[in-house]
Design a protein around this motif. Structure first.
Motif, PDB file in Angstrom:
ATOM      1  N   ARG A  36      70.102  16.057 118.201  1.00  0.00           N
ATOM      2  CA  ARG A  36      69.498  14.716 118.183  1.00  0.00           C
ATOM      3  C   ARG A  36      70.509  13.583 118.073  1.00  0.00           C
ATOM      4  NH1 ARG A  36      65.689  18.009 116.034  1.00  0.00           N
ATOM      5  NH2 ARG A  36      63.515  17.346 115.830  1.00  0.00           N
ATOM      6  N   ASP A  78      63.771  31.813 125.107  1.00  0.00           N
ATOM      7  CA  ASP A  78      64.756  30.991 124.397  1.00  0.00           C
ATOM      8  C   ASP A  78      66.144  31.486 124.760  1.00  0.00           C
ATOM      9  OD1 ASP A  78      66.412  29.729 122.193  1.00  0.00           O
ATOM     10  OD2 ASP A  78      64.422  29.053 121.572  1.00  0.00           O
ATOM     11  N   TYR A  80      68.641  21.563 115.842  1.00  0.00           N
ATOM     12  CA  TYR A  80      68.202  20.317 115.216  1.00  0.00           C
ATOM     13  C   TYR A  80      69.159  19.138 115.440  1.00  0.00           C
ATOM     14  CZ  TYR A  80      66.467  16.876 111.913  1.00  0.00           C
ATOM     15  OH  TYR A  80      65.989  15.717 111.366  1.00  0.00           O
ATOM     16  N   GLU A 131      56.973  18.739 124.285  1.00  0.00           N
ATOM     17  CA  GLU A 131      57.305  17.912 123.118  1.00  0.00           C
ATOM     18  C   GLU A 131      57.712  16.491 123.490  1.00  0.00           C
ATOM     19  OE1 GLU A 131      56.798  17.651 120.179  1.00  0.00           O
ATOM     20  OE2 GLU A 131      55.944  19.637 119.905  1.00  0.00           O
ATOM     21  N   LYS A 132      57.494  15.596 122.546  1.00  0.00           N
ATOM     22  CA  LYS A 132      58.036  14.253 122.646  1.00  0.00           C
ATOM     23  C   LYS A 132      59.504  14.276 122.239  1.00  0.00           C
ATOM     24  CE  LYS A 132      59.226  13.116 119.088  1.00  0.00           C
ATOM     25  NZ  LYS A 132      60.232  13.714 118.141  1.00  0.00           N
ATOM     26  N   ASP A 171      62.537  25.126 115.668  1.00  0.00           N
ATOM     27  CA  ASP A 171      61.762  24.634 114.545  1.00  0.00           C
ATOM     28  C   ASP A 171      60.374  24.125 114.965  1.00  0.00           C
ATOM     29  OD1 ASP A 171      61.370  23.936 111.916  1.00  0.00           O
ATOM     30  OD2 ASP A 171      62.209  21.932 112.182  1.00  0.00           O
ATOM     31  N   ARG A 172      60.340  23.103 115.790  1.00  0.00           N
ATOM     32  CA  ARG A 172      59.056  22.539 116.214  1.00  0.00           C
ATOM     33  C   ARG A 172      58.310  23.501 117.143  1.00  0.00           C
ATOM     34  NH1 ARG A 172      54.952  19.745 114.398  1.00  0.00           N
ATOM     35  NH2 ARG A 172      53.757  18.762 116.066  1.00  0.00           N
ATOM     36  N   ASP A 196      65.475  17.607 123.928  1.00  0.00           N
ATOM     37  CA  ASP A 196      65.007  16.605 124.893  1.00  0.00           C
ATOM     38  C   ASP A 196      65.631  16.756 126.295  1.00  0.00           C
ATOM     39  OD1 ASP A 196      64.429  15.892 122.298  1.00  0.00           O
ATOM     40  OD2 ASP A 196      65.182  13.845 122.450  1.00  0.00           O
ATOM     41  N   GLN A 206      51.392  14.069 118.669  1.00  0.00           N
ATOM     42  CA  GLN A 206      50.150  14.532 118.058  1.00  0.00           C
ATOM     43  C   GLN A 206      49.375  13.442 117.337  1.00  0.00           C
ATOM     44  OE1 GLN A 206      53.189  15.449 117.173  1.00  0.00           O
ATOM     45  NE2 GLN A 206      53.451  15.543 114.967  1.00  0.00           N
ATOM     46  N   ASN A 266      65.703  33.152 117.500  1.00  0.00           N
ATOM     47  CA  ASN A 266      64.511  32.288 117.511  1.00  0.00           C
ATOM     48  C   ASN A 266      63.418  32.870 118.397  1.00  0.00           C
ATOM     49  OD1 ASN A 266      65.538  30.475 115.731  1.00  0.00           O
ATOM     50  ND2 ASN A 266      65.862  28.812 117.193  1.00  0.00           N
TER      51      ASN A 266
HETATM   52  N1  LIG Z   1      55.950  16.315 117.656  1.00  0.00           N
HETATM   53  C1  LIG Z   1      56.685  16.349 116.576  1.00  0.00           C
HETATM   54  O1  LIG Z   1      56.280  15.944 115.500  1.00  0.00           O
HETATM   55  C2  LIG Z   1      58.081  16.929 116.647  1.00  0.00           C
HETATM   56  C3  LIG Z   1      58.722  17.320 115.471  1.00  0.00           C
HETATM   57  C4  LIG Z   1      59.997  17.888 115.579  1.00  0.00           C
HETATM   58  C5  LIG Z   1      60.607  18.037 116.824  1.00  0.00           C
HETATM   59  N2  LIG Z   1      59.954  17.620 117.938  1.00  0.00           N
HETATM   60  C6  LIG Z   1      60.588  17.779 119.267  1.00  0.00           C
HETATM   61  O2  LIG Z   1      60.737  19.160 119.544  1.00  0.00           O
HETATM   62  C7  LIG Z   1      61.903  19.392 120.331  1.00  0.00           C
HETATM   63  C8  LIG Z   1      62.729  20.491 119.667  1.00  0.00           C
HETATM   64  O3  LIG Z   1      63.165  20.056 118.395  1.00  0.00           O
HETATM   65  P1  LIG Z   1      63.523  21.097 117.229  1.00  0.00           P
HETATM   66  O4  LIG Z   1      63.847  20.341 116.025  1.00  0.00           O
HETATM   67  O5  LIG Z   1      62.469  22.142 117.177  1.00  0.00           O
HETATM   68  O6  LIG Z   1      64.862  21.744 117.823  1.00  0.00           O
HETATM   69  P2  LIG Z   1      65.530  23.155 117.507  1.00  0.00           P
HETATM   70  O7  LIG Z   1      66.969  22.973 117.734  1.00  0.00           O
HETATM   71  O8  LIG Z   1      65.070  23.669 116.180  1.00  0.00           O
HETATM   72  O9  LIG Z   1      64.891  24.118 118.617  1.00  0.00           O
HETATM   73  C9  LIG Z   1      65.152  24.008 119.993  1.00  0.00           C
HETATM   74  C10 LIG Z   1      65.076  25.413 120.586  1.00  0.00           C
HETATM   75  O10 LIG Z   1      65.173  25.321 122.008  1.00  0.00           O
HETATM   76  C11 LIG Z   1      66.031  26.380 122.438  1.00  0.00           C
HETATM   77  N3  LIG Z   1      66.540  26.079 123.782  1.00  0.00           N
HETATM   78  C12 LIG Z   1      67.535  25.238 124.155  1.00  0.00           C
HETATM   79  N4  LIG Z   1      67.703  25.266 125.488  1.00  0.00           N
HETATM   80  C13 LIG Z   1      66.790  26.161 125.969  1.00  0.00           C
HETATM   81  C14 LIG Z   1      66.473  26.628 127.268  1.00  0.00           C
HETATM   82  N5  LIG Z   1      67.131  26.215 128.363  1.00  0.00           N
HETATM   83  N6  LIG Z   1      65.483  27.535 127.399  1.00  0.00           N
HETATM   84  C15 LIG Z   1      64.804  27.996 126.311  1.00  0.00           C
HETATM   85  N7  LIG Z   1      65.083  27.594 125.051  1.00  0.00           N
HETATM   86  C16 LIG Z   1      66.071  26.681 124.888  1.00  0.00           C
HETATM   87  C17 LIG Z   1      67.083  26.445 121.353  1.00  0.00           C
HETATM   88  O11 LIG Z   1      67.828  27.642 121.397  1.00  0.00           O
HETATM   89  C18 LIG Z   1      66.211  26.324 120.110  1.00  0.00           C
HETATM   90  O12 LIG Z   1      65.710  27.582 119.705  1.00  0.00           O
HETATM   91  C19 LIG Z   1      62.623  18.048 120.415  1.00  0.00           C
HETATM   92  O13 LIG Z   1      62.392  17.461 121.664  1.00  0.00           O
HETATM   93  C20 LIG Z   1      62.000  17.212 119.317  1.00  0.00           C
HETATM   94  O14 LIG Z   1      61.953  15.835 119.586  1.00  0.00           O
HETATM   95  C21 LIG Z   1      58.698  17.100 117.872  1.00  0.00           C
END
Ligand SMILES: NC(=O)c1ccc[n+]([C@@H]2O[C@H](COP(=O)([O-])OP(=O)(O)OC[C@H]3O[C@@H](n4cnc5c(N)ncnc54)[C@H](O)[C@@H]3O)[C@@H](O)[C@H]2O)c1
Length: 433
Positions: free
Chosen positions: A234, A65, A231, A130-131, A43-44, A110, A159, A70
């Motif tokens: 968390r 990924d 997602y 990412e944070k 997602d992010r 994370d 950000q 994805n």
């Molecule tokens: N800065 C912001 O405003 C903000 C907003 C949302 C999320 N985030 C951060 O972004 C990060 C991801 O969150 P999300 O909601 O997008 O999660 P998500 O579950 O939607 O996406 C995570 C992705 O990482 C992949 N992944 C897992 N292990 C992997 C690996 N070893 N190699 C490659 N890909 C791998 C997963 O398959 C998935 O596609 C988190 O750390 C979250 O805190 C930041």
């Protein structure tokens, strides 16, 4: 999808370390395009990738990924912008071996921030991670060390630090415009009762196009569970720290910036998963109090009864500054002391955000720093120190006692059990550096 054994990973991490000097660290001019790869295309990851793709001096070269759909989506997003074919790898280490990759964007959960960031630094790549920067304190310190040792630009995905109204607010606070700030109130609240447990749409069997073992990586081995996947990772301590590290990493980052502090001196906290009965572990109600030399910072996390959105308020002696992603408002203080006049201590003020959630200027700042070699707005050290603040809140909550923190030595004073929680063992054969 290539499945490389973890033993190979250890070998390859050494190999990457050894080839640092050989990797093609291009010196980029203002008009050069930065070759970027995305690791973690969820997602992010896709959101930020989209902002990068809008930059004129960006060339997307690869995506990685463990979940093929994805990865395919991220490659598709980049196809029309890329100078060549966007390479797809199920294993991010293959991307780090690509000589033409200048920088990587890390959008994994994370528990997968530290290893890719450190390996990328060793391979001579700059990193937008990412944070929250880390899952636990010792990881973050190693990430800072790797960035410094290999002279890499590492931007944390906090950000808000690049938002014009956040920068203006901090400048005003540092100038003393709202007087002395002795209390900061930070929060994230919403109502998600009854919780998140997936009940439909996801099979209990691991999807064929997901490498679950690689998804878990350094975290303990457990059978596939859709709730621990996209997602919702968390809500499990093995992968994240709940809203404390999710939203706390945003608003406590701004609080710590305002205080110009490395970290608190003491932390007390309470909380638990009281209302949500979905099998998740992190608190749905949490109160954390941080003591700084001249200020108290409080964090409220609540997934039960929203009442109002997330907020961040700086209480100054002349006025209070309330800030969110859409702007800030300053309400002047009027003294209630007898014998004082009742003239407001300052003018009220409002500033609206002009750059959305500030991801656009944040990715721009990263690319500019990749070229100038300057420290970015949310440098890895700041990402680390803010993540530490969040982790301390969770450790105090889980142990149900106050912690005294030595921010210089990054140690909890007189509490062996708490200090053990500053790091966690990785799954056998995985190592940090
Ligand atoms: N800065 C912001 O405003 C903000 C907003 C949302 C999320 N985030 C951060 O972004 C990060 C991801 O969150 P999300 O909601 O997008 O999660 P998500 O579950 O939607 O996406 C995570 C992705 O990482 C992949 N992944 C897992 N292990 C992997 C690996 N070893 N190699 C490659 N890909 C791998 C997963 O398959 C998935 O596609 C988190 O750390 C979250 O805190 C930041």
């Amino acid at each position: 999808m290539t499945d490389i054994s973890r033993r190979d990973f250890t070998k390859s991490s050494f190999a990457l370390g050894a080839t640092t000097a050989l990797s093609s660290m291009r010196v980029l001019g203002a008009n050069d395009r930065v070759n970027l790869a995305l690791i973690g295309c969820g997602d992010r990851g896709q959101q930020v990738w989209g902002f990068f793709l809008k930059q004129p001096d960006l060339n997307p070269v690869a995506v990685a990924d463990v979940y093929a759909p994805n990865m395919a989506k991220a490659a598709e997003m980049a196809a029309s912008k890329a100078a060549g074919k966007v390479v797809q790898h199920g294993d991010f280490r293959r991307v780090l071996e690509m000589k033409d990759v200048d920088a990587v964007q890390v959008g994994t959960p994370d528990h997968w921030h530290a290893i890719p960031t450190i390996l990328a630094c060793q391979a001579g790549k700059d990193v937008y991670c990412e944070k929250p920067l880390s899952l636990f304190v010792s990881e973050g310190r190693k990430m800072v060390e790797a960035a410094r040792k290999h002279n890499r630009v590492v931007q944390t995905g906090s950000q808000q630090r690049s938002g014009a109204h956040y920068q203006k607010a901090i400048q005003m606070i540092h100038n003393g415009d709202i007087g002395g700030v002795h209390k900061i109130t930070a929060s994230f609240t919403r109502n998600v009762v009854p919780g998140f447990k997936p009940t439909e749409g996801l099979t209990p069997d691991c999807p064929k196009d997901l490498n679950w073992d690689m998804y878990l990586g350094p975290a303990p081995k457990v059978p596939y569970d859709p709730f621990r996947f996209l997602y919702h990772f968390r809500w499990f301590w093995d992968y994240s720290g709940g809203q404390m590290t999710n939203w706390g990493a945003h608003n406590l980052d701004i609080a710590r910036w305002a205080l110009k502090a490395k970290g608190p001196m003491a932390v007390a906290a309470f909380g638990g998963r009281y209302a949500i009965k979905d099998g998740g572990e992190t608190p749905d109600v949490q109160e954390v109090i941080y003591q700084f030399p001249d200020a108290i910072v409080t964090w409220e996390g609540r997934e039960v009864n929203r009442l109002r959105d997330e907020y961040l308020v700086f209480h100054g002696t002349k006025g209070s500054l309330s800030i969110m992603r859409n702007g800030f408002t300053i309400l002047p203080e009027v003294s209630k002391a007898k014998s004082r006049n009742t003239t407001p201590a300052m003018e009220g003020m409002e500033m609206k955000a002009t750059d959305g959630d500030a991801t656009n200027p944040h990715v721009r700042n990263f690319l500019d720093c990749v070229k100038s070699r300057r420290r970015p707005n949310a440098d890895v050290e700041d990402g680390h120190l803010t993540a530490v603040m969040c982790h301390l809140g969770n450790i105090a909550t889980r142990l149900n006692r106050m912690l005294k923190w030595d921010a210089e030595r990054e140690t909890i004073l007189g509490d062996r059990e708490a200090n053990l929680m500053l790091s966690r063992p990785y799954r056998k054969e995985w190592k940090l550096v």
